[in-house]
Design a protein around this motif. Structure first.
Motif, PDB file in Angstrom:
ATOM      1  N   SER A 380      80.693  11.297  -7.298  1.00 33.56           N
ATOM      2  CA  SER A 380      80.222  10.978  -5.948  1.00 33.56           C
ATOM      3  C   SER A 380      81.063   9.869  -5.342  1.00 33.56           C
ATOM      4  O   SER A 380      81.758   9.118  -6.031  1.00 33.56           O
ATOM      5  CB  SER A 380      78.757  10.559  -5.991  1.00 33.56           C
ATOM      6  OG  SER A 380      77.956  11.613  -6.493  1.00 33.56           O
ATOM      7  N   GLU A 440      78.562  19.638  -2.423  1.00 30.14           N
ATOM      8  CA  GLU A 440      77.539  18.964  -1.619  1.00 30.14           C
ATOM      9  C   GLU A 440      76.912  17.802  -2.384  1.00 30.14           C
ATOM     10  O   GLU A 440      76.689  16.725  -1.827  1.00 30.14           O
ATOM     11  CB  GLU A 440      76.470  19.977  -1.222  1.00 30.14           C
ATOM     12  CG  GLU A 440      76.979  21.045  -0.251  1.00 30.14           C
ATOM     13  CD  GLU A 440      75.917  22.092   0.051  1.00 30.14           C
ATOM     14  OE1 GLU A 440      74.774  21.911  -0.440  1.00 30.14           O
ATOM     15  OE2 GLU A 440      76.228  23.065   0.752  1.00 30.14           O
ATOM     16  N   GLN A 443      79.469  15.084  -2.434  1.00 27.12           N
ATOM     17  CA  GLN A 443      80.076  14.771  -1.142  1.00 27.12           C
ATOM     18  C   GLN A 443      81.599  14.844  -1.229  1.00 27.12           C
ATOM     19  O   GLN A 443      82.327  13.976  -0.770  1.00 27.12           O
ATOM     20  CB  GLN A 443      79.648  13.375  -0.672  1.00 27.12           C
ATOM     21  CG  GLN A 443      78.146  13.189  -0.560  1.00 27.12           C
ATOM     22  CD  GLN A 443      77.767  11.749  -0.285  1.00 27.12           C
ATOM     23  OE1 GLN A 443      78.611  10.938   0.051  1.00 27.12           O
ATOM     24  NE2 GLN A 443      76.491  11.437  -0.445  1.00 27.12           N
ATOM     25  N   GLN A 446      84.580  18.498   1.445  1.00 23.75           N
ATOM     26  CA  GLN A 446      83.751  19.046   2.511  1.00 23.75           C
ATOM     27  C   GLN A 446      84.580  19.551   3.694  1.00 23.75           C
ATOM     28  O   GLN A 446      84.163  20.457   4.386  1.00 23.75           O
ATOM     29  CB  GLN A 446      82.776  17.962   3.009  1.00 23.75           C
ATOM     30  CG  GLN A 446      81.824  17.447   1.935  1.00 23.75           C
ATOM     31  CD  GLN A 446      80.838  18.490   1.473  1.00 23.75           C
ATOM     32  OE1 GLN A 446      80.056  18.990   2.283  1.00 23.75           O
ATOM     33  NE2 GLN A 446      80.881  18.846   0.205  1.00 23.75           N
TER      34      GLN A 446
END
Length: 1902
Positions: A380, A440, A443, A446
């Motif tokens: 992340s 997702e 993150q 994207q």
């Protein structure tokens, strides 16, 4: 994650505030208390405020321990350390743990166990996807890999990768790991963790990772020059606070500095850079710190081990800056940091250590949720907690830096704005192929626009690996272990980690190449291999086009020294940077590319149009470099070493090119063909472009810089110049051609037309593309001339043509043809030549070849020799040229279209056969003759095992050897391409001699049939022999034959052999396209006008020439190769040969080769003679090996036994060489010291009690191969096996009360005069004072080195005696008038008139008769009170005084008398101990004594007797009463009298009594009677001790075994067992002992056991008694040593010594008849004595026995890696690797210490301290498992010795073999134990090594 405070529980908020305030609260000093507090808070947060402590510490909270007590132990004893918990907390009875091995398996995931140094790595080539897939010792199960190809290596790094068990992409054949997956219900129950614990775990990891990144983002000052930051450390610290809003105060509006204030102190910190010498670093640190040198050593050691250390701390920044200048003046990396920042960085260290321990918890390993949570936290985005901008940030990308917002730089090696060069253009058009749900969650990925910005905020994982270079070694190792074991092994997140890693790969690579001071622990070596070897990851990388960024990274760095794109002038586009080239790290990037391309299996990956162009650009950097120009006139004065950089680097380049080419083999045949043709076309285009200067617009760069190997404008010019002998710039290296060769090979084209077409199209395309230029001579020869020229170059250098260029050209040749470059260089060139010979018409290529060899003009004109070559060189060049043609026609390694594995297998097979055929070789010798990449191949050893027979080493000095199997000899090709001329001649001789043995032919009639290739197996290469149909080729052969005839066959033997073999090959016509080019026979018979002859005619003429008689058989074989049965063939030959007679080539084929009977007999007789000579030589070598000294011992040889008896060493002074006059008595050099091989039986130790009585009953046989087997019970086997298996090594003999250190003597056998001895001592002292290291000899201990052999000595003993001619037979005879010693009563007889006087006379007479003092020696010590002493007598008394002082010092505090026999007795005992188990076919122990041992014992014994003579004759300086001596003798005899024998049995040493008692035959006291009563007393003494110990230990009955499990000899009779049992019962009755285990005592087996124990206990005494007799009496005539009727050694010795056997003694002792013998009377007397006496408490009473078995060092593991796998890295033993960096195993007591660390409260190291004060051994013997060496210590000296471990090939594991498994060779270990330890040779070995070393240290370094 979104950091919303309301969602964080109090314990998470508390953790954040704690992290913020800890530096200030701890006063900026991270001590142990602060570390403990940090760990406590981390555990508190992750366990939900302590609610789930039982998950982290299950053993502590699973038992009945109260909660408060558990918490107290956790805080006060365990200190919140996971490692301390693992080792200190016992497992409760009710605790159910997982079945996992320590540090091993994770359920339903790859094992990922880290391979650590010393551990075995198992690789199964049958099951594995590639060579990188491996198994650990816990996952490898042999039964799952039966019949597979297994390769076992030993890890050489502390982090050597991870186990791939459980990884589905690592194996082509799946197998189920027994430990990897189970259905254990208890374990499955642990898999699910409470949700609050799961959330706390994830949140805690998030916060900790963010904190680490927040801190380390602001830690980059070490990358700046010191003077850049001279005024800014304070400002830098003030600008780097943490954001309180992030750390627990989201709503307060305080300034960050109010919460996170910097300290007023600053620290000067130094970093490791792997460049500076340790001493230099110490010196710099000492100057910078201004502290003691010890402090500098401590800091330097910390930097070395941990990576960084604080040098000094101060508030004075100016002072720190000045000190930093001093520290950095030599390049040491350093920086000045605020104490707060230093504290926070050390906090990060502790946090990562804590996380490393956390992921090893069972709760983590068993929970998928926790594993995924950890991975998600890493993947992340970083949640920044830094309020201010980056004080040290950059506007643009800068190596190792972040931007002002702490964003990661996107380092782009490709210029995205330049789209003109499509091959270097990259613009990602799509996102990564990653599951959308993971993207997702993390993150990540994207938006495609994320990849276009110059800076970006990445994930925590990306920040951690980018900041990895800012960490230091100790923590980087921990981090990489976490990555390897817990992150990238998670199959769910593996793809995400790979994509994130590749995103920033260029930036990581740039820092690795140019900035990292610790490259060996760089993240790339860990992550790249594990991520890029994954098939799906490699496919994903190339599919997105990311490979081009990696290609560009290495291309840019090699040119500019930087990974980011930099504009370069066109002329420098392919100019390589020599500085970059010498930076060997860039090879890692090429390996990464190779991994990626080699694993990709999608057609879209390999078909990328940019891959081959990029590869070609990289290879072009090395094409034709370095160049050479031949020096024709003068020898060069300076040879540049720059070529070494190219040759060292080009191996990686070649491997990279092969990786790329091999990638097409993963495609379908159609796609492979399409891709290969495109790639070949581009490579050809690139080669043409280079040759025509298209890529270089300016003039070519000068020599010694960059050059492409040619300086001509056209191909035709180059061929003409080569033919004319004009010098060209040349080079061995052309990787573009090698790439072309691999592409052609792997393409496996069906037709040569495809290859011709693609090459011609490439040439035409280049011509049309550059139509403005004229390329009339642009031909295919432009491509194939390079490999030909290179082979010509190698031949020229070999022949001496380049001799003026110095040694460097020969080195380049060696590297090109005989090392790892051979396959990529020479064999590639040979393959390309074969390829073009197959596709180019002969009329085109043959002239080109001869021109490049400079033979064209010579072959086509009437020249004697070419102008280019000297007359001496010319024949060698001809032979080299012919040999190259032979290799072209016979080497089909790459022509058969086989797979790479099959080709490699064939290559290995050929190398083994053609190098091992000359005779047996050791593995290392074989490998020296084979290129390393072949011998290092995992299939090499497997193939060697199939092709050869292995002979194991049988002796300590032996090595294993391999012999080629007979079935392989048929494959030998004497003209093998890798043979030099000498080897070729040897091979021809070997093959002919072998054929001669199997035929009836003479040697010269033997014809070696050539190896030929078959067209059917060669595919498109089927026409490789077409060139032989060229008329020019036949003319060339004719010209050579004429040259040979003109010079003479005797001078051209090698040349004629080679050309005839070539012609013989050509005659086979197997590889000719006949329908197009005809056949060789046509040219063979063709008459050429310029010579008016044909090749057939030239050969026919040789048949008429007797000079060539040895070649006649070969010539006939050439003719008979054609079909002579055809009339047309004979007619053609007749038309070609003048006066042709067919009988000359046919009839003699049988008649001339047939042997007559006489010749046959001579040949057979010669063969038998050679066999006999070989057998005799072998026996002679074996005899010399057995009888030679093994450890630098004496060179003194035993004098021949002449009629006058055994002679003492002759007078030969090694100092004066017998030239000194009146130099005093001649004497022997000896060394007196304490020794620790004297052991007692430890009855209180179950293991050692059993071992003491487990060896063979006879000690003169090997313990494992004795002819009298010992019966062992199941209980014995189970107990001994369990103890030894559990111990791994040992057990050690640690009972201090059962170890004696007695004074003994040894000698080197050399001697000198006494005055020479004194003079030598005086010269030694100044020498010792000049040494800066510890000397091997210590003057205070009166030590000195022997001037000749350098052995350690400390005593001089004069030799005063004549020859020893005493008769053993007479000595051991029983006298007719012998009295029973038991009848001697001093109290009854001593008062009789004249009795003592008669005793004195008899005793004096016995001593004088026994003494063999030389007459010349008597005057040396004879004196009286009326005469003054002479100089000689004074010298002798000085000598005696010195001896007394030395012996008194060694025996302190016991008062020692010089005539005391204790040294002699101890020396005699240790001599016997050292011979136990020496297998010499049951010969007597006296025949096993070495010469030096015998000399030592006889000299000491005679010297003792001489001192007795002095006392008897009162030859002393002062008159004394000689009665004292006689009283001593009488007291010794009294110990054996009836009045005192019982006390002697309880307390005495019967060997010492035996030696002390002088036989007095005239008084009826013979040696036999003394020995007999001593033996009887010993039997009673032994039986009494055994009885007491057996009863006291309750017959040793325990849960493991009892006394009946003691091994027993199979041949003990019932009578012997009954006598022993009766003796036990008699002792029981006498002592009135109540035996609790009457059932055992009454068991019929007990008698056998008791007799066996008695037998084994008395055997050492009998052996020692026999040695003593032999020492006294050298004449053994008449003594029978055969004793064939005796079984036990003890009985054999009893027969020799003329005394009753043990069985006879026991029988009479236990007899109940009235007629008592002396032995029976002694037994009854002792029993009565026991009945009438109370339990004695006298400490002098013997309660234990001398150890009767073989005295050994500890048991060592059969394989050395077991030490690491089963001990060093296990929690079971408290994780020794965490506290012991370099283990040293004491081989005496089995203790493990650290060889690199000092002992506590001592100035010594741990080894020295252990040996000096903890271990009972008299010398230090330590095994260093990591170094595979022994450390030997003695007092203040030490040295290293080869460990008794050999690799699987029977050789020592040298420095380059530490990757091989090491196996214990028992023979080698026993030899070391016996000849080094037991024979006291360790001090001598150390002394010799120290005396010969020039090392200034205390002892030689490893």
């Amino acid at each position: 994650m979104n950091n919303q405070t309301p969602l964080d529980p109090p314990y998470i908020e508390g953790l954040k505030r704690f992290l913020l305030h800890m530096p200030m609260n701890s006063n900026y000093e991270l001590d142990e208390a602060s570390k403990k507090l940090l760990r406590k808070n981390l555990c508190l947060a992750i366990s939900c405020g302590g609610q789930h402590y039982q998950s982290l510490f299950p053993k502590l909270f699973a038992g009945d321990l109260p909660l408060n007590e558990a918490l107290r132990k956790l805080d006060e004893e365990i200190n919140w350390l996971f490692a301390e918990y693992d080792t200190c907390v016992p497992t409760p009875d009710n605790f159910v743990a997982s079945a996992q091995k320590p540090f091993s398996h994770q359920r339903d995931l790859p094992c990922a166990r880290v391979f650590r140094r010393g551990e075995p790595i198992f690789k199964c080539s049958t099951c594995a996807l590639d060579e990188t897939c491996a198994l650990c010792a816990f996952c490898y199960h042999p039964d799952q890999h039966q019949g597979h190809v297994i390769n076992v290596t030993v890890c050489q790094r502390e982090n050597g990768g991870v186990c791939d068990c459980g990884d589905p992409e690592a194996w082509v054949h799946q197998f189920n790991c027994r430990d990897g997956k189970t259905q254990d219900s208890d374990f499955e129950a642990v898999r699910e963790v409470p949700e609050d614990f799961h959330q706390a775990f994830a949140r805690t990891i998030d916060i900790l990772l963010d904190y680490i990144i927040d801190v380390m983002c602001q830690s980059d000052l070490q990358f700046d020059f010191p003077w850049d930051m001279s005024s800014s450390p304070k400002k830098y610290a003030a600008s780097n606070p943490l954001d309180p809003k992030k750390y627990g105060y989201p709503h307060e509006n305080f300034e960050p500095c109010e919460f996170d204030q910097p300290s007023d102190k600053f620290s000067l910190i130094a970093y490791n850079n792997q460049v500076h010498h340790f001493r230099d670093a110490i010196q710099r640190i000492h100057l910078a710190s201004k502290k003691l040198p010890e402090f500098a050593v401590m800091v330097a050691d910390q930097i070395h081990r941990h990576g960084r250390a604080r040098v000094i701390q101060s508030r004075n920044l100016a002072l720190l800056f000045e000190r930093q200048k001093s520290l950095s003046s030599t390049g040491l990396i350093s920086c000045i940091r605020n104490a707060r920042d230093e504290f926070r960085e050390n906090m990060c260290h502790e946090i990562l250590l804590w996380i490393g321990g956390l992921v090893e918890r069972d709760v983590f390993k068993s929970s998928d949720n926790l594993k995924n949570a950890l991975c998600q936290s890493f993947c992340s985005r970083w949640d920044k907690g830094i309020p201010h901008a980056n004080f040290n940030g950059t506007q643009g990308p800068k190596r190792g830096k972040l931007d002002a917002n702490f964003n990661l730089p996107r380092v782009e090696p490709i210029n995205p704005s330049n789209q003109s060069d499509q091959k270097w253009y990259f613009n990602p058009a799509e996102k990564w192929d990653v599951p959308s749900d993971l993207s997702e969650q993390c993150q990540y990925d994207q938006n495609i626009l994320d990849y276009t910005s110059q800076f970006f905020q990445g994930s925590r994982f990306q920040y951690m690996i980018y900041l990895d270079i800012r960490f230091w070694k100790s923590i980087r190792v921990v981090l990489h272990t976490i990555y390897s074991t817990s992150l990238i092994t998670n199959l769910n997140y593996k793809a995400v980690f790979c994509c994130q890693y590749v995103d920033i790969y260029p930036g990581i690579a740039d820092m690795f190449l140019a900035l990292d001071g610790e490259p060996e622990v760089n993240i790339m070596s860990t992550l790249s291999t594990q991520l890029f070897t994954c098939l799906s990851n490699s496919t994903r990388i190339i599919d997105r086009g990311e490979a081009s960024r990696i290609f560009a990274s290495i291309f840019n760095f090699l040119r500019t020294g930087n990974v980011p794109y930099m504009e370069t002038p066109v002329k420098d586009q392919y100019k390589i940077s020599l500085t970059s080239l010498k930076n060997r790290r860039w090879g890692q990037i090429l390996f990464d590319i190779g991994y990626i391309l080699g694993r990709g299996r999608d057609k879209n990956l390999i078909l990328k149009d940019t891959s081959i162009p990029m590869v070609c650009d990289i290879l072009t950097l090395f094409q034709g470099k370095p160049v050479m120009i031949r020096e024709k006139e003068n020898h060069i004065e300076y040879e540049s070493s720059d070529y070494t950089a190219f040759f060292q680097a080009v191996l990686v380049i070649y491997q990279f090119a092969e990786y790329v080419a091999h990638a097409i083999t993963n495609l379908t045949p159609e796609l492979r063909r399409e891709t290969a043709l495109y790639s070949i076309s581009y490579v050809v285009h690139q080669l043409i472009s280079i040759e025509n200067k298209d890529l270089i617009q300016t003039a070519p760069i000068d020599h010694n810089s960059t050059d492409y190997g040619c300086d001509f404008s056209s191909t035709e010019d180059s061929l003409d110049r080569a033919s004319a002998g004009k010098e060209l710039k040349q080079s061995f290296l052309h990787p573009l051609h090698s790439l072309l060769g691999w592409l052609i090979e792997f393409a496996r084209l069906d037709s040569k037309d495809d290859l011709l077409r693609v090459i011609n199209d490439a040439i035409d395309g280049f011509r049309s593309k550059h139509s403005t230029f004229q390329f009339e001579n642009l031909k295919m020869s432009l491509i194939y001339q390079y490999p030909i020229r290179t082979i010509v170059l190698s031949s020229q250098i070999k022949s001496g043509y380049w001799v003026r260029n110095g040694f460097s050209v020969r080195t380049q040749l060696q590297l090109y043809k005989s090392t790892n470059l051979r396959d990529q260089g020479y064999l590639r060139d040979l393959f390309l030549i074969q390829t073009f010979l197959s596709i180019v018409p002969p009329e085109i290529i043959v002239p080109d070849i001869l021109k490049l060899w400079s033979f064209y003009e010579w072959a086509t004109n009437d020249l004697i020799s070419p102008m280019i070559y000297d007359a001496d060189i010319f024949p060698y060049m001809l032979e080299e040229c012919l040999s190259s043609f032979i290799h072209i026609l016979t080497e089909d390694l790459f022509l058969r279209g086989a797979s790479s594995d099959e080709t490699t297998q064939k290559k290995i097979r050929n190398e083994i056969i053609h190098n091992l055929c000359f005779g047996p070789m050791s593995f290392s010798k074989l490998c020296t003759q084979i290129p390393e990449h072949i011998s290092a191949d995992k299939r090499f050893e497997v193939t060697l095992e199939k092709l050869s027979t292995y002979k194991k080493p049988k002796t300590a000095k032996d090595t294993g050897t391999y012999t080629l199997k007979e079935s392989c000899l048929e494959e030998i090709n004497p003209f093998y391409f890798n043979y030099n001329i000498n080897k070729k001649d040897d091979a021809i001789k070997f093959v002919k001699e072998r054929l001669q043995l199997t035929s009836n032919k003479r040697y010269h009639d033997i014809v070696i049939e050539p190896k030929v290739m078959s067209k059917e197996n060669l595919g498109m290469y089927g026409g490789i022999g077409n060139f032989t149909t060229s008329p020019l080729f036949a003319v060339f052969l004719i010209k050579i034959l004429r040259f040979v005839k003109s010079v003479g066959a005797n001078k051209m033997e090698g040349l004629i052999e080679t050309i005839l073999h070539l012609i013989h090959i050509c005659c086979k016509e197997k590889t000719i396209t006949h329908h197009i080019y005809g056949c060789f026979f046509d040219q063979f018979c063709q008459k050429f006008t310029q010579f008016n002859t044909s090749l057939a005619q030239e050969l026919y003429q040789l048949l008429d020439n007797d000079t060539f008689k040895s070649q006649h058989s070969k010539l006939r074989a050439i003719y008979t190769s054609f079909d002579l049965k055809q009339t047309s063939t004979l007619n053609t030959l007749a038309g070609s040969i003048d006066n042709f007679d067919v009988s000359k080539i046919m009839v003699c084929a049988s008649d001339m080769t047939c042997e007559n009977e006489d010749d046959r007999k001579k040949r057979l007789a010669k063969g038998r003679q050679q066999k006999l000579l070989a057998k005799f030589k072998k026996q002679q070598s074996l005899f010399l090996k057995i009888n030679s000294e093994q450890y630098d011992g004496s060179d003194t040889e035993m004098a021949d036994a002449e009629l006058e008896g055994w002679q003492f060493p002759e007078t030969h002074c090694i100092v004066c060489q017998d030239t000194a006059q009146e130099a005093g008595p001649f004497g022997l050099l000896t060394h007196i010291s304490k020794s620790s091989e004297f052991r007692k039986v430890p009855f209180n130790n179950q293991y050692w009690f059993l071992k003491a009585f487990s060896d063979n009953s006879s000690l003169n046989v090997h313990p494992e191969f004795g002819h009298i087997p010992e019966n062992v019970t199941t209980g014995w086997k189970d107990f001994i096996t369990r103890i030894e298996d559990e111990a791994i090594f040992g057990p050690g003999f640690t009972d201090h009360e059962c170890i004696e250190r007695n004074v003994t003597s040894v000698t080197c056998g050399h001697g000198m005069h006494f005055l020479c001895y004194l003079q030598y001592l005086s010269t030694c002292r100044p020498r010792l004072s000049q040494l800066t290291r510890n000397p091997p000899d210590v003057v205070e201990n009166r030590e000195f080195l022997c001037p000749l052999c350098k052995s350690l000595n400390n005593m001089f003993i004069p030799l005063l005696w004549a020859n020893n001619n005493r008769s053993m037979k007479e000595f051991v005879e029983r006298g007719n008038e012998d009295v029973e010693l038991s009848e001697i009563s001093i109290l009854r007889n001593i008062h009789q008139d004249g009795w003592f006087k008669r005793f004195m006379e008899n005793n004096t007479d016995s001593v004088r008769k026994f003494l063999i003092l030389a007459p010349s020696s008597i005057e040396m010590f004879r004196s009286n009170s009326f005469m003054s002493s002479s100089d000689v007598q004074n010298d002798f008394r000085l000598l005696i005084t010195n001896m007394y002082k030395l012996l008194a010092m060694l025996s302190f505090p016991v008062d020692f008398e010089i005539e005391n026999p204790v040294v002699f007795v101890n020396s005699l005992k240790f001599a016997e101990i050292s011979l136990r188990g020496l297998d010499t076919n049951d010969i007597s122990v006296i025949n096993q004594l070495s010469n030096n041992t015998l000399i030592n014992l006889r000299v000491f014994n005679e010297f003792r007797l001489t001192l007795m003579e002095m006392e008897v004759n009162n030859w002393t300086t002062q008159p004394t009463n000689s009665a004292e001596f006689h009283l001593k003798q009488l007291s010794h005899l009294q110990m054996l009298s009836a009045d005192h024998l019982n006390e002697t049995i309880l307390c005495g040493d019967f060997l010492e009594v035996l030696v002390n008692c002088i036989p007095i035959r005239v008084a009826g006291i013979s040696f036999n009677s003394i020995l007999r009563i001593c033996f009887s007393g010993l039997i009673i003494q032994t039986a009494n001790i055994l009885f007491s110990q057996i009863v006291a230990n309750n017959f040793f009955e325990n849960e493991n075994f009892n006394i009946l499990d003691v091994p027993v000899s199979e041949v003990i009779s019932d009578r012997e067992a009954h006598a022993a049992s009766s003796l036990f019962m008699n002792l029981q009755q006498a002592k009135s002992s109540s035996v609790r285990n009457n059932s055992i005592a009454n068991d019929e087996r007990f008698g056998y056991v008791f007799y066996s124990m008695l037998l084994k206990s008395v055997t050492p005494f009998l052996r020692q008694a026999l040695i003593y007799v032999y020492v006294c009496c050298a004449d053994v005539e008449g003594v029978d040593f055969s004793n064939t009727d005796m079984i036990f050694e003890a009985d054999q010795i009893c027969q020799i010594l003329n005394i009753p056997t043990l069985n006879s003694m026991l029988t009479v002792m236990t007899a109940n008849n009235s007629s008592q013998t002396e032995e029976n009377h002694m037994m009854q007397s002792f029993l009565t004595f026991l009945k009438n006496s109370e339990e004695p408490e006298d400490p002098l009473i013997k309660t234990s026995l001398d150890y009767p078995g073989h005295v050994r060092l500890i048991n060592l593991p059969t394989r050395l890696d077991r030490f690491f796998t089963e001990y060093y890295y296990l929690e079971k033993y408290q994780n020794p690797h965490l506290t012991i960096e370099n283990p040293a195993l004491c081989m005496y007591c089995a203790s493990v210490v650290d060889v690199q660390k000092g002992a506590i409260d001592s100035t010594y190291g741990q080894c020295s301290a252990h040996f000096a004060s903890e271990c009972n051994n008299s010398v230090g013997i330590f095994l260093l498992p990591k170094e595979r060496s022994l450390v030997l210590l003695h007092r203040n000296g030490g040295s290293f010795f080869d460990a008794p471990y050999l690799d699987q090939h029977g050789e020592l594991s040298g420095e380059n073999k530490k990757g091989k498994t090491a196996h214990l060779l028992k023979e080698r270990y026993e030899d070391f134990t016996r000849n080094m330890w037991l024979m006291h040779n360790i001090p001598n070995y150390i002394a010799r090594r120290l005396d010969s070393t020039i090392d200034a240290g205390g002892w030689e370094t490893l």
